[in-house]
Motif scaffolding. Structure first.
Motif, mmCIF file in Angstrom:
data_model
loop_
_atom_site.group_PDB
_atom_site.id
_atom_site.type_symbol
_atom_site.label_atom_id
_atom_site.label_comp_id
_atom_site.label_asym_id
_atom_site.label_seq_id
_atom_site.Cartn_x
_atom_site.Cartn_y
_atom_site.Cartn_z
ATOM 1 N N ILE A 255 26.440 -19.683 -30.452
ATOM 2 C CA ILE A 255 26.217 -19.443 -29.026
ATOM 3 C C ILE A 255 27.529 -19.528 -28.244
ATOM 4 C CG2 ILE A 255 24.994 -20.216 -26.977
ATOM 5 C CD1 ILE A 255 23.201 -18.945 -29.073
ATOM 6 N N GLU A 256 28.356 -20.519 -28.550
ATOM 7 C CA GLU A 256 29.603 -20.691 -27.806
ATOM 8 C C GLU A 256 30.536 -19.492 -28.013
ATOM 9 O OE1 GLU A 256 30.096 -22.898 -25.659
ATOM 10 O OE2 GLU A 256 28.409 -24.249 -26.083
ATOM 11 N N ARG A 257 30.653 -18.997 -29.232
ATOM 12 C CA ARG A 257 31.514 -17.839 -29.484
ATOM 13 C C ARG A 257 30.992 -16.601 -28.774
ATOM 14 N NH1 ARG A 257 31.989 -13.533 -33.202
ATOM 15 N NH2 ARG A 257 30.072 -14.131 -34.274
ATOM 16 N N THR A 258 29.673 -16.431 -28.758
ATOM 17 C CA THR A 258 29.087 -15.280 -28.086
ATOM 18 C C THR A 258 29.313 -15.344 -26.577
ATOM 19 O OG1 THR A 258 27.390 -15.207 -29.818
ATOM 20 C CG2 THR A 258 26.990 -13.931 -27.818
ATOM 21 N N VAL A 259 29.116 -16.545 -26.005
ATOM 22 C CA VAL A 259 29.327 -16.704 -24.564
ATOM 23 C C VAL A 259 30.784 -16.443 -24.212
ATOM 24 C CG1 VAL A 259 29.294 -18.367 -22.675
ATOM 25 C CG2 VAL A 259 27.373 -18.260 -24.277
ATOM 26 N N ALA A 260 31.710 -16.929 -25.042
ATOM 27 C CA ALA A 260 33.131 -16.704 -24.782
ATOM 28 C C ALA A 260 33.465 -15.213 -24.794
ATOM 29 C CB ALA A 260 33.972 -17.448 -25.816
ATOM 30 N N ALA A 261 32.863 -14.464 -25.719
ATOM 31 C CA ALA A 261 33.117 -13.019 -25.772
ATOM 32 C C ALA A 261 32.563 -12.320 -24.535
ATOM 33 C CB ALA A 261 32.501 -12.432 -27.034
ATOM 34 N N ILE A 262 31.397 -12.792 -24.047
ATOM 35 C CA ILE A 262 30.789 -12.181 -22.856
ATOM 36 C C ILE A 262 31.641 -12.444 -21.621
ATOM 37 C CG2 ILE A 262 28.787 -12.259 -21.322
ATOM 38 C CD1 ILE A 262 27.068 -12.853 -23.776
ATOM 39 N N VAL A 263 32.087 -13.685 -21.471
ATOM 40 C CA VAL A 263 32.845 -14.059 -20.276
ATOM 41 C C VAL A 263 34.235 -13.431 -20.290
ATOM 42 C CG1 VAL A 263 33.817 -15.993 -18.999
ATOM 43 C CG2 VAL A 263 31.522 -16.186 -19.998
ATOM 44 N N GLU A 264 34.923 -13.502 -21.447
ATOM 45 C CA GLU A 264 36.282 -12.955 -21.524
ATOM 46 C C GLU A 264 36.301 -11.449 -21.321
ATOM 47 O OE1 GLU A 264 37.849 -14.191 -25.228
ATOM 48 O OE2 GLU A 264 37.872 -16.335 -24.714
ATOM 49 N N GLY A 265 35.287 -10.766 -21.860
ATOM 50 C CA GLY A 265 35.230 -9.319 -21.694
ATOM 51 C C GLY A 265 34.604 -8.880 -20.386
ATOM 52 N N ASN A 266 34.064 -9.848 -19.634
ATOM 53 C CA ASN A 266 33.413 -9.547 -18.351
ATOM 54 C C ASN A 266 32.340 -8.465 -18.518
ATOM 55 O OD1 ASN A 266 32.894 -9.870 -15.619
ATOM 56 N ND2 ASN A 266 34.422 -8.346 -15.011
ATOM 57 N N PHE A 267 31.519 -8.613 -19.568
ATOM 58 C CA PHE A 267 30.458 -7.647 -19.824
ATOM 59 C C PHE A 267 29.288 -7.921 -18.882
ATOM 60 C CE2 PHE A 267 32.659 -8.000 -23.963
ATOM 61 C CZ PHE A 267 33.047 -6.679 -24.094
ATOM 62 N N LYS A 268 28.780 -6.863 -18.282
ATOM 63 C CA LYS A 268 27.729 -7.005 -17.284
ATOM 64 C C LYS A 268 26.327 -6.866 -17.868
ATOM 65 C CE LYS A 268 30.787 -7.463 -14.062
ATOM 66 N NZ LYS A 268 31.015 -8.801 -13.445
ATOM 67 N N ARG A 269 26.173 -6.001 -18.858
ATOM 68 C CA ARG A 269 24.850 -5.742 -19.436
ATOM 69 C C ARG A 269 24.960 -5.907 -20.946
ATOM 70 N NH1 ARG A 269 21.946 -3.184 -15.306
ATOM 71 N NH2 ARG A 269 20.327 -2.425 -16.699
ATOM 72 N N ILE A 270 24.262 -6.891 -21.474
ATOM 73 C CA ILE A 270 24.358 -7.263 -22.890
ATOM 74 C C ILE A 270 23.018 -7.023 -23.558
ATOM 75 C CG2 ILE A 270 24.824 -9.136 -24.510
ATOM 76 C CD1 ILE A 270 26.044 -9.524 -20.971
ATOM 77 N N ALA A 271 23.045 -6.349 -24.697
ATOM 78 C CA ALA A 271 21.842 -6.089 -25.499
ATOM 79 C C ALA A 271 21.878 -6.954 -26.746
ATOM 80 C CB ALA A 271 21.755 -4.615 -25.875
ATOM 81 N N LEU A 272 20.807 -7.714 -26.978
ATOM 82 C CA LEU A 272 20.695 -8.559 -28.167
ATOM 83 C C LEU A 272 19.810 -7.835 -29.183
ATOM 84 C CD1 LEU A 272 20.022 -12.011 -26.440
ATOM 85 C CD2 LEU A 272 22.214 -10.878 -26.871
ATOM 86 N N GLN A 273 20.387 -7.504 -30.332
ATOM 87 C CA GLN A 273 19.644 -6.772 -31.364
ATOM 88 C C GLN A 273 19.231 -7.725 -32.478
ATOM 89 O OE1 GLN A 273 21.625 -3.316 -32.969
ATOM 90 N NE2 GLN A 273 20.311 -3.263 -34.778
ATOM 91 N N PHE A 274 17.910 -7.815 -32.718
ATOM 92 C CA PHE A 274 17.363 -8.701 -33.730
ATOM 93 C C PHE A 274 16.596 -7.887 -34.770
ATOM 94 C CE2 PHE A 274 17.753 -11.409 -30.010
ATOM 95 C CZ PHE A 274 18.224 -12.600 -30.528
ATOM 96 N N PRO A 275 16.682 -8.281 -36.047
ATOM 97 C CA PRO A 275 15.748 -7.725 -37.031
ATOM 98 C C PRO A 275 14.369 -8.339 -36.830
ATOM 99 C CG PRO A 275 17.141 -9.385 -38.054
ATOM 100 C CD PRO A 275 17.652 -9.207 -36.652
ATOM 101 N N ASP A 276 13.375 -7.764 -37.457
ATOM 102 C CA ASP A 276 11.999 -8.217 -37.247
ATOM 103 C C ASP A 276 11.819 -9.692 -37.592
ATOM 104 O OD1 ASP A 276 11.399 -5.677 -36.444
ATOM 105 O OD2 ASP A 276 10.548 -5.052 -38.365
ATOM 106 N N GLU A 277 12.482 -10.154 -38.662
ATOM 107 C CA GLU A 277 12.257 -11.525 -39.108
ATOM 108 C C GLU A 277 12.902 -12.560 -38.193
ATOM 109 O OE1 GLU A 277 15.745 -9.836 -41.521
ATOM 110 O OE2 GLU A 277 13.739 -9.192 -40.863
ATOM 111 N N LEU A 278 13.793 -12.138 -37.291
ATOM 112 C CA LEU A 278 14.451 -13.078 -36.382
ATOM 113 C C LEU A 278 13.992 -12.935 -34.933
ATOM 114 C CD1 LEU A 278 18.159 -13.044 -37.653
ATOM 115 C CD2 LEU A 278 16.335 -14.654 -38.203
ATOM 116 N N LEU A 279 13.010 -12.101 -34.693
ATOM 117 C CA LEU A 279 12.521 -11.930 -33.326
ATOM 118 C C LEU A 279 11.932 -13.214 -32.766
ATOM 119 C CD1 LEU A 279 10.861 -8.402 -33.118
ATOM 120 C CD2 LEU A 279 12.780 -9.273 -31.792
ATOM 121 N N CYS A 280 11.410 -14.081 -33.642
ATOM 122 C CA CYS A 280 10.838 -15.339 -33.178
ATOM 123 C C CYS A 280 11.899 -16.251 -32.563
ATOM 124 C CB CYS A 280 10.133 -16.056 -34.323
ATOM 125 S SG CYS A 280 11.172 -16.346 -35.766
#
Length: 517
Positions: free
Chosen positions: A45-70
């Motif tokens: 989570i921390e690495r993902t948040v750092a990438a979002i903040v540093e890149g100043n991304f406004k719209r983020i899509a989280l892609q999950f396979p079926d077994e990880l949707l839960c």
């Protein structure tokens, strides 16, 4: 035990169909039984948040396979709370094609500028500029997860197997330095560096080098992802005898990744360690059996005259040139082809195309090989199609799944030469290894340089003023329809009076209301 409602099974109650409790048997190995306190570490989570903040991304899509949707909701909440305001996060609950590929098409539905891909990934290179409507600034963050593994047991099991094999190879050929390539499921990438270092120390006495390339965790626009190292990159390709000195050590269970590894590296010995069973075994003994199964598919493709080109990806680089390449090969061999996009494959979808005798799947390497007996027609890869279109039908055992290697090969010229050689006698029958009989191949088109994309809609069927089929042109679908005893409902234009509009059934399908009848 779940309480069963007292309502009869054949009840027409729609409420019962909605409130019924369904028991789900979820495989614990897929969800990894992750406790809420472990989400921060396992899903980075921390690495993902750092990438979002540093890149100043406004719209983020989280892609999950079926077994990880839960796990999508807890991950969404953690990212939302830590990233702060100004970042819109969306969950992609379904992928257009294989879940191992980055679904850039679905991400563009929300105009995303960043995709966070969770779980298993094939790491196929995505080039958005090959698809004009895609955003050329789309970035990708890979989160593979962290599957549990006993490193000590892995080194012990693989070390013993590799030591025995290397001692045999050293005795038979002492000229070349032996090489071990470390490959693994992406879920074990977090421990790959440690395993490679310890395995190098374990095999140091045998003068063996262990090669290992770390997997990329970030993909930015206009950058390339280097595929995991293969024996072609070790310098061993200069001498075919040196293939005996290249051994592959794979970490992971039975999967498409391992199957593809065995087939594309058929000259190498492959040892696989399965962390779930804590055992290591020689896997390359299955290679010949796997290749023979695919060779059987090649023989069925040789007997086909009508092909369907299945679109299995819209984001992998060079997929458009490969489609054009396949069309050109089929047109040159005077085969009929149709390009079809059906999303995720299943037998019911493909059974609708009865006139097609063989399908060619354009997909990422991990989704290219379909070996299911449930499909009515064979499904082959572009490389298998090239082998099938050769006049002699010979095969050296070499197997290629990479798009770039197929396009860079000289097989196209070989096929053109063999096709021209057979052009002197177009009526010459060919022997089928599938049926054991001679067959007369059908020929479509002129066999020249015309491509299927240059055909017009008038080349399919011609109809008279009443809308009835009046002439069959060079169309496999029209010929197949003409040969069927049932060709659909009769139009009877101007013969039947219009029907009266009536209220249809309403409610849930299990309990339609028939009060109006």
């Amino acid at each position: 035990m779940t309480d069963v409602p007292a309502v009869s099974t054949f009840s027409a109650s729609g409420e019962d169909a909605i409130t019924r409790t369904i028991e789900l048997n979820i495989d614990p190995s897929n969800t990894q039984n992750i406790a809420p306190s472990d989400f921060l570490e396992i899903y980075e989570i921390e690495r993902t948040v750092a990438a979002i903040v540093e890149g100043n991304f406004k719209r983020i899509a989280l892609q999950f396979p079926d077994e990880l949707l839960c796990h999508s909701v807890p991950i969404y909440r953690l990212l939302k709370s830590k990233a702060g305001e100004g970042h819109d996060i969306y969950v992609l609950a379904d992928t257009s094609y294989g879940s191992c590929c980055v679904d850039e098409v679905a991400a563009q539905h929300v105009d995303a500028d960043l995709i966070v891909h969770y779980g298993h990934a094939c790491l196929s290179q995505c080039v958005p500029e090959t698809y004009p409507r895609l955003n050329a600034t789309l970035s990708v963050v890979y989160v593979f997860g962290k599957k549990p593994i006993d490193v000590d047991d892995c080194i012990d099991q693989l070390g013993r197997c590799l030591t025995t094999q290397l001692q045999q190879d050293t005795t038979s050929n002492s000229n070349n330095r032996p090489t071990v390539l470390l490959r693994y499921d992406v879920g074990y990438s977090c421990r790959a560096d440690v395993i490679a270092h310890r395995l190098q120390n374990e095999l140091q006495s045998l003068n063996t080098r262990v090669l290992h390339d770390p997997l990329p965790t970030r993909l930015d626009p206009k950058t390339t992802v280097q595929s995991p190292q293969t024996f072609e990159q070790t310098g061993a390709e200069s001498d075919e005898d040196s293939f005996t000195n290249v051994i592959i050590a794979y970490i992971g269970g039975e999967s498409l990744n391992l199957t593809n590894l065995l087939m594309t590296h058929s000259h190498c010995e492959v040892y696989a360690y399965d962390p779930s069973t804590r055992s290591a075994h020689l896997q390359s003994h299955r290679t010949n059996k796997l290749l023979m199964r695919r060779f059987a598919m090649v023989q069925r493709a040789r007997d086909a005259d009508v092909f369907g080109i299945l679109i299995g990806t819209l984001g992998v680089t060079s997929y458009l040139p490969l489609i054009a390449h396949v069309r050109k090969l089929l047109a040159r061999a005077q085969k009929k082809s149709y390009t079809i996009s059906v999303g995720k494959l299943n037998p019911a979808k493909l059974a609708n195309f009865m006139e097609i005798e063989c399908f060619v799947l354009i997909a990422c390497p991990e989704n290219s090989i379909i070996d299911s007996k449930e499909f009515l027609r064979p499904i082959v890869t572009p490389f298998e199609l090239e082998v099938a279109l050769q006049a002699e039908g010979t095969w050296s055992g070499r197997y290629v799944l990479d798009f770039e290697k197929i396009l860079a090969g000289d097989s196209e010229n070989d096929i053109g030469a063999t096709t021209e050689d057979n052009g002197d006698d177009p009526d010459q029958p060919t022997f089928s290894l599938v049926t054991g009989k001679y067959r007369q191949a059908k020929r479509y088109g002129t066999g020249g340089n015309e491509t299927l994309t240059e055909e017009t809609s008038a080349a399919l069927t011609l109809r008279n003023q009443d809308g009835a089929l009046s002439k069959l042109a060079d169309s496999a679908a029209a010929l197949f329809l003409h040969s069927r005893s049932y060709q659909g409902l009769e139009a009877k234009i101007g013969e039947d009076s219009p029907s009266v509009l009536e209220q249809g059934r309403s409610g849930i399908a299990r309990g339609y209301s028939d009060d109006h009848l």
